[in-house]
Motif scaffolding. Structure first.
Motif, PDB file in Angstrom:
ATOM      1  N   ALA A  84      25.021   6.485  15.693  1.00  0.00           N
ATOM      2  CA  ALA A  84      23.629   6.514  16.139  1.00  0.00           C
ATOM      3  C   ALA A  84      23.483   7.313  17.424  1.00  0.00           C
ATOM      4  N   GLN A  85      24.468   7.222  18.291  1.00  0.00           N
ATOM      5  CA  GLN A  85      24.423   7.984  19.538  1.00  0.00           C
ATOM      6  C   GLN A  85      24.432   9.488  19.275  1.00  0.00           C
ATOM      7  N   ARG A  86      25.012   9.898  18.168  1.00  0.00           N
ATOM      8  CA  ARG A  86      25.104  11.328  17.849  1.00  0.00           C
ATOM      9  C   ARG A  86      23.950  11.815  16.992  1.00  0.00           C
ATOM     10  N   SER A  87      23.325  10.911  16.265  1.00  0.00           N
ATOM     11  CA  SER A  87      22.313  11.334  15.296  1.00  0.00           C
ATOM     12  C   SER A  87      20.884  11.111  15.760  1.00  0.00           C
ATOM     13  N   GLY A  88      20.698  10.363  16.835  1.00  0.00           N
ATOM     14  CA  GLY A  88      19.352  10.145  17.345  1.00  0.00           C
ATOM     15  C   GLY A  88      18.630   8.957  16.736  1.00  0.00           C
ATOM     16  N   LEU A  89      19.271   8.222  15.809  1.00  0.00           N
ATOM     17  CA  LEU A  89      18.651   7.012  15.263  1.00  0.00           C
ATOM     18  C   LEU A  89      18.785   5.871  16.272  1.00  0.00           C
ATOM     19  N   MET A  90      17.960   4.850  16.116  1.00  0.00           N
ATOM     20  CA  MET A  90      17.944   3.743  17.075  1.00  0.00           C
ATOM     21  C   MET A  90      19.281   2.995  17.050  1.00  0.00           C
ATOM     22  N   LEU A  91      19.920   2.939  18.190  1.00  0.00           N
ATOM     23  CA  LEU A  91      21.269   2.378  18.259  1.00  0.00           C
ATOM     24  C   LEU A  91      21.308   0.910  17.863  1.00  0.00           C
ATOM     25  N   ASP A  92      20.398   0.122  18.423  1.00  0.00           N
ATOM     26  CA  ASP A  92      20.447  -1.320  18.159  1.00  0.00           C
ATOM     27  C   ASP A  92      20.162  -1.641  16.691  1.00  0.00           C
ATOM     28  N   GLU A  93      19.215  -0.929  16.105  1.00  0.00           N
ATOM     29  CA  GLU A  93      18.907  -1.147  14.691  1.00  0.00           C
ATOM     30  C   GLU A  93      20.083  -0.713  13.822  1.00  0.00           C
ATOM     31  N   ALA A  94      20.728   0.376  14.203  1.00  0.00           N
ATOM     32  CA  ALA A  94      21.885   0.861  13.447  1.00  0.00           C
ATOM     33  C   ALA A  94      23.029  -0.139  13.501  1.00  0.00           C
ATOM     34  N   MET A  95      23.283  -0.686  14.683  1.00  0.00           N
ATOM     35  CA  MET A  95      24.354  -1.647  14.836  1.00  0.00           C
ATOM     36  C   MET A  95      24.092  -2.900  13.992  1.00  0.00           C
ATOM     37  N   LEU A  96      22.850  -3.375  14.014  1.00  0.00           N
ATOM     38  CA  LEU A  96      22.500  -4.559  13.229  1.00  0.00           C
ATOM     39  C   LEU A  96      22.609  -4.271  11.733  1.00  0.00           C
ATOM     40  N   LEU A 101      18.308   5.207   8.038  1.00  0.00           N
ATOM     41  CA  LEU A 101      19.310   4.223   8.430  1.00  0.00           C
ATOM     42  C   LEU A 101      20.368   4.034   7.349  1.00  0.00           C
ATOM     43  N   ALA A 102      19.956   4.087   6.088  1.00  0.00           N
ATOM     44  CA  ALA A 102      20.911   3.917   4.988  1.00  0.00           C
ATOM     45  C   ALA A 102      21.943   5.046   4.980  1.00  0.00           C
ATOM     46  N   ASP A 103      21.527   6.257   5.330  1.00  0.00           N
ATOM     47  CA  ASP A 103      22.482   7.367   5.444  1.00  0.00           C
ATOM     48  C   ASP A 103      23.562   7.029   6.466  1.00  0.00           C
ATOM     49  N   LEU A 104      23.120   6.560   7.612  1.00  0.00           N
ATOM     50  CA  LEU A 104      24.056   6.272   8.699  1.00  0.00           C
ATOM     51  C   LEU A 104      25.046   5.173   8.311  1.00  0.00           C
ATOM     52  N   VAL A 105      24.543   4.095   7.682  1.00  0.00           N
ATOM     53  CA  VAL A 105      25.422   2.978   7.317  1.00  0.00           C
ATOM     54  C   VAL A 105      26.379   3.393   6.201  1.00  0.00           C
ATOM     55  N   LEU A 106      25.937   4.237   5.293  1.00  0.00           N
ATOM     56  CA  LEU A 106      26.835   4.748   4.258  1.00  0.00           C
ATOM     57  C   LEU A 106      27.987   5.546   4.865  1.00  0.00           C
ATOM     58  N   THR A 127      15.788  -9.969   2.538  1.00  0.00           N
ATOM     59  CA  THR A 127      14.364 -10.093   2.206  1.00  0.00           C
ATOM     60  C   THR A 127      13.870 -11.476   2.569  1.00  0.00           C
ATOM     61  N   ARG A 128      14.653 -12.496   2.254  1.00  0.00           N
ATOM     62  CA  ARG A 128      14.297 -13.873   2.609  1.00  0.00           C
ATOM     63  C   ARG A 128      14.179 -14.035   4.121  1.00  0.00           C
ATOM     64  N   TRP A 129      15.005 -13.320   4.853  1.00  0.00           N
ATOM     65  CA  TRP A 129      14.982 -13.406   6.324  1.00  0.00           C
ATOM     66  C   TRP A 129      13.878 -12.554   6.949  1.00  0.00           C
ATOM     67  N   GLN A 130      13.144 -11.812   6.118  1.00  0.00           N
ATOM     68  CA  GLN A 130      12.029 -10.980   6.567  1.00  0.00           C
ATOM     69  C   GLN A 130      12.473  -9.926   7.595  1.00  0.00           C
ATOM     70  N   LEU A 131      13.609  -9.322   7.320  1.00  0.00           N
ATOM     71  CA  LEU A 131      14.073  -8.241   8.170  1.00  0.00           C
ATOM     72  C   LEU A 131      13.418  -6.932   7.736  1.00  0.00           C
ATOM     73  N   PRO A 132      13.453  -5.906   8.589  1.00  0.00           N
ATOM     74  CA  PRO A 132      12.795  -4.636   8.245  1.00  0.00           C
ATOM     75  C   PRO A 132      13.311  -4.042   6.941  1.00  0.00           C
ATOM     76  N   THR A 133      12.419  -3.361   6.232  1.00  0.00           N
ATOM     77  CA  THR A 133      12.770  -2.751   4.955  1.00  0.00           C
ATOM     78  C   THR A 133      13.951  -1.795   5.083  1.00  0.00           C
ATOM     79  N   ALA A 134      14.027  -1.074   6.203  1.00  0.00           N
ATOM     80  CA  ALA A 134      15.114  -0.113   6.395  1.00  0.00           C
ATOM     81  C   ALA A 134      16.464  -0.806   6.399  1.00  0.00           C
ATOM     82  N   ILE A 135      16.537  -2.003   6.963  1.00  0.00           N
ATOM     83  CA  ILE A 135      17.799  -2.750   7.004  1.00  0.00           C
ATOM     84  C   ILE A 135      18.126  -3.320   5.624  1.00  0.00           C
ATOM     85  N   ILE A 136      17.115  -3.805   4.925  1.00  0.00           N
ATOM     86  CA  ILE A 136      17.314  -4.313   3.565  1.00  0.00           C
ATOM     87  C   ILE A 136      17.845  -3.201   2.670  1.00  0.00           C
ATOM     88  N   ASP A 137      17.303  -2.001   2.831  1.00  0.00           N
ATOM     89  CA  ASP A 137      17.705  -0.871   2.001  1.00  0.00           C
ATOM     90  C   ASP A 137      19.164  -0.489   2.236  1.00  0.00           C
TER      91      ASP A 137
END
Length: 271
Positions: A133-145, A219-224, A191-201
């Motif tokens: 995330a530090q290299r790609s510009g995506l939100m670090l905390d969301e990426a870590m979670l 975000l899915a690109d980064l986690v992959l 989904t049950r925990w009502q987390l953001p769609t990007a994290i569910i994906d």
């Protein structure tokens, strides 16, 4: 897998999809902190009081007081100081991460060992996500979670296996089961925990190494990519489509070497 094990695998997935198997609730500590952080009236003093009322959580967070990863010269001498330095997003992620590792407990040593192994991998994946995330510009905390939660489906899956005494307990068999079903079950949990769609994906796209899409990196690109950096699979391409989306056009082995030092720093934060 044998046919009998495949039949059990199908039956397990069906039970979750039909709502017959237990899906865990978001840990109470994480829910409580999330509600406080979402309330603009919450003060640092109030937040510190709530956290200090949970001694194990408070002790975990205070380990960061002397961490070189915290910016700022002076040391944190209180929970309030620490919270001011961490920031709300990072605090939310740390609390949820702390709660998750205590969410699974099994009297069966084989299942407990399988969960411990997958939790260790989840921490490493989250560390890779932070570095990427530090290299790609995506939100670090969301990426870590997202990295931490991508394999959350393994938790209820291993808990359900307690009720299937005939299912093999060998490490490789349990690992294969989790790899096959974790994505679908994890999407249900998040989904049950009502987390953001990007994290569910991110859970839903687990293991889809050839995933391509239009538009900018997500975000899915980064986690992959983070998951691929962990993988020992020889059939993975040298460069994933997700890497190209993120602008990381180098072989996985080279990227892994380049991130080695940063990975260790984030593992210390998440330990």
């Amino acid at each position: 897998m044998s046919l009998s094990v495949n039949a059990v695998r199908f039956a397990l997935l069906t039970r979750f999809l039909k709502g017959q198997a237990k899906v865990p609730q978001m840990p109470e500590a994480a829910l409580r902190i999330r509600r406080l952080l979402e309330d603009p009236r919450t003060s640092l003093e109030q937040l510190a009081r709530v956290i200090n009322s949970d001694p194990p959580l408070a002790a975990y967070l205070m380990q960061f007081a002397e961490s070189p990863l915290l910016r700022g010269g002076r040391p944190c001498v209180s929970m309030r100081d620490l919270l001011a330095r961490l920031g709300t997003r990072q605090l939310n992620d740390l609390v949820l991460g702390f709660s998750l590792r205590h969410l699974f407990s099994s009297p069966e040593s084989a299942l407990q060992k399988a969960f411990t192994l997958r939790w260790r991998r989840a921490r490493e994946r989250a560390a890779y996500c932070a570095a990427l995330a530090q290299r790609s510009g995506l939100m670090l905390d969301e990426a870590m979670l997202a990295g931490l939660l991508q394999d959350i489906g393994s938790l209820p899956l291993l808990a359900e296996i307690e009720h299937w005494p005939d299912f093999p307990r060998e490490v490789a068999t349990l690992d294969e089961l989790c790899e096959e079903l974790s994505g679908d079950i994890g999407a249900l949990v998040l989904t049950r925990w009502q987390l953001p769609t990007a994290i569910i994906d991110c859970a839903r796209q687990r293991g889809k190494w050839q995933r391509e899409h239009s538009g900018s990196a997500d975000l899915a690109d980064l986690v992959l990519v983070a998951s691929a950096l962990q993988a020992a699979e020889s059939d993975l391409p040298e460069i994933l489509p997700a890497q190209l989306q993120l602008g990381l056009d180098m072989p996985l082995t080279a990227l892994r070497d380049e991130l080695r030092q940063e990975l260790q720093l984030w593992l210390r934060l998440l330990a």
